[in-house]
Design a protein around this motif. Structure first.
Motif, mmCIF file in Angstrom:
data_model
loop_
_atom_site.group_PDB
_atom_site.id
_atom_site.type_symbol
_atom_site.label_atom_id
_atom_site.label_comp_id
_atom_site.label_asym_id
_atom_site.label_seq_id
_atom_site.Cartn_x
_atom_site.Cartn_y
_atom_site.Cartn_z
ATOM 1 N N GLU A 86 0.838 -1.196 0.000
ATOM 2 C CA GLU A 86 0.000 0.000 0.000
ATOM 3 C C GLU A 86 0.871 1.244 0.000
ATOM 4 O OE1 GLU A 86 -2.382 -0.089 3.483
ATOM 5 O OE2 GLU A 86 -0.689 -0.152 4.865
ATOM 6 N N THR A 87 0.258 2.352 -0.420
ATOM 7 C CA THR A 87 0.900 3.662 -0.408
ATOM 8 C C THR A 87 -0.064 4.662 0.218
ATOM 9 O OG1 THR A 87 2.188 3.168 -2.398
ATOM 10 C CG2 THR A 87 1.946 5.477 -1.780
ATOM 11 N N LEU A 88 0.377 5.351 1.242
ATOM 12 C CA LEU A 88 -0.453 6.294 1.965
ATOM 13 C C LEU A 88 0.146 7.683 1.865
ATOM 14 C CD1 LEU A 88 -0.925 4.201 5.239
ATOM 15 C CD2 LEU A 88 -2.312 4.127 3.168
ATOM 16 N N SER A 89 -0.675 8.690 2.161
ATOM 17 C CA SER A 89 -0.209 10.076 2.212
ATOM 18 C C SER A 89 -0.848 10.761 3.405
ATOM 19 C CB SER A 89 -0.554 10.826 0.921
ATOM 20 O OG SER A 89 -1.964 10.880 0.746
ATOM 21 N N ALA A 90 -0.089 11.613 4.040
ATOM 22 C CA ALA A 90 -0.569 12.350 5.206
ATOM 23 C C ALA A 90 -0.114 13.794 5.084
ATOM 24 C CB ALA A 90 -0.039 11.733 6.493
#
Length: 372
Positions: A86-90
């Motif tokens: 997975e790839t997340l952004s914050a």
């Protein structure tokens, strides 16, 4: 704007050139101010080295303004979190950072994957003051965080099952005390003590009744073999099954270490590679255990038969052996299984019958975005 500029150049009319300047000026000013703020920005990240699946933790973002006169306005700092699944952004929004000052913001993560996550790069962007032009700057700063398998509570039925199997093992240790307990110390005889525990040699030597004191010994040893056979690790079902197997093993070792302070514990996991760990009760180094389990991946597990045979030959008969496997059929070490070996096939049992989790457990692994 292009039409006005072209008409002003062809007709040589100052009116069209003035209108062009009034329309293009805000874009130029917006871009120039945003560019100046980004050049003065300094971004840093503070992240924990280790965390656990499903555990909520915070990542601190620090923004420093190196300009001596002007402040930084409405700047968004976006961090990228990359994992093999997975790839997340914050994002963290800083409304105003005064000149020569530093401000900190935080965003919270709850990661469902196990293994190594890479944080970075960091992207700082702003549209101040008019919102017409957005400019950004990328800071090539990266960090890593290791996500451990989740720890739960082993079910009472399985603790009793494993404990009962341990009690059935034959013991060759000599009877050095009452009820196979360990000798602790000598002390004076008190009213109500068992006369059978009197140490007559010490009594004759000291001239008074001396009692042998024993402490209860139930320090059962446990050796766990994890057979993580898997042809592919890219399916969700396989990932969840492997993660649960490692969570169950880690939880069982922790609970056994608490119950048996001096009990010998060992773990051998075979899959894509081989991982070995040994410890003794609560004095064990759990950091090395969790580091190895966090990065362990399933594979062909070609060493499974040799590991089972070696453990049966080297470990004493008082050691209970537990084999945890994900194979659906055709165990290659079937002929090596004896009464001292407890087999747990995760395809034949429900997860709730083995382990319960009290904290949050994410239902899906779809990419998410967190903004604070």
């Amino acid at each position: 704007i292009i039409v006005l500029f072209t008409g002003a150049m062809l007709t040589k009319q100052n009116t069209l050139l003035l209108v062009f300047a009034l329309m293009a000026g805000p874009f130029v000013i917006n871009g120039w101010m945003t560019f100046g703020m980004l050049q003065a920005a300094r971004v840093r990240r503070k992240v924990p080295v280790r965390a656990m699946q499903g555990e909520l933790f915070s990542v601190e973002i620090t923004l420093r303004n190196s300009r001596p006169w002007f402040a930084l306005w409405m700047m968004t700092v976006t961090d990228e979190i990359v994992h093999e699944t997975e790839t997340l952004s914050a994002s963290v929004l800083f409304s105003r950072v005064s000149s020569r000052t530093t401000q900190s913001g935080q965003y919270q993560l709850r990661l469902s994957g196990r293994g190594r996550y890479v944080l970075g790069p960091i992207r700082a962007a702003s549209r101040f003051p008019l919102g017409l032009v957005e400019r950004s700057r990328v800071f090539a700063t990266t960090s890593e965080i290791l996500i451990y398998p989740r720890i739960g509570r082993v079910s009472q039925s399985w603790r009793q099952r494993l404990g009962g199997a341990t009690e059935l093992n034959s013991r060759k240790s000599p009877n050095l005390g009452l009820f196979q307990d360990d000798f602790n110390q000598l002390r004076e005889f008190r009213s109500g003590d068992n006369p059978r525990a009197i140490h007559w040699r010490s009594t004759a030597r000291r001239g008074q009744l001396i009692l042998r004191e024993f402490h209860q010994n139930r320090e059962h040893t446990l050796a766990i073999i994890v057979d993580l056979f898997g042809e592919s690790f890219h399916t969700v079902m396989t990932r969840e099954q492997v993660d649960f197997a490692l969570s169950f093993v880690a939880s069982l070792l922790i609970e056994r270490g608490r119950e048996c302070r001096d009990g010998y514990l060992s773990l051998t996991a075979v899959g894509e590679s081989r991982f070995d760990w040994e410890g003794q009760g609560t004095s064990s180094s759990l950091e090395s255990l969790f580091d190895g389990l966090a990065l362990f991946q399933p594979g062909p597990a070609t060493e499974a038969v040799e590991v089972v045979r070696t453990k049966l030959q080297q470990l004493p008969t008082t050691t209970q052996i537990l084999i945890v496997t994900t194979r659906k059929a055709g165990l290659p070490y079937q002929n090596l299984l004896t009464s001292r070996v407890e087999l747990l096939n995760l395809n034949d049992v429900r997860e709730d019958d083995l382990l319960t989790f009290e904290d949050y457990r994410p239902a899906t692994r779809s990419p998410r975005s967190v903004e604070v």
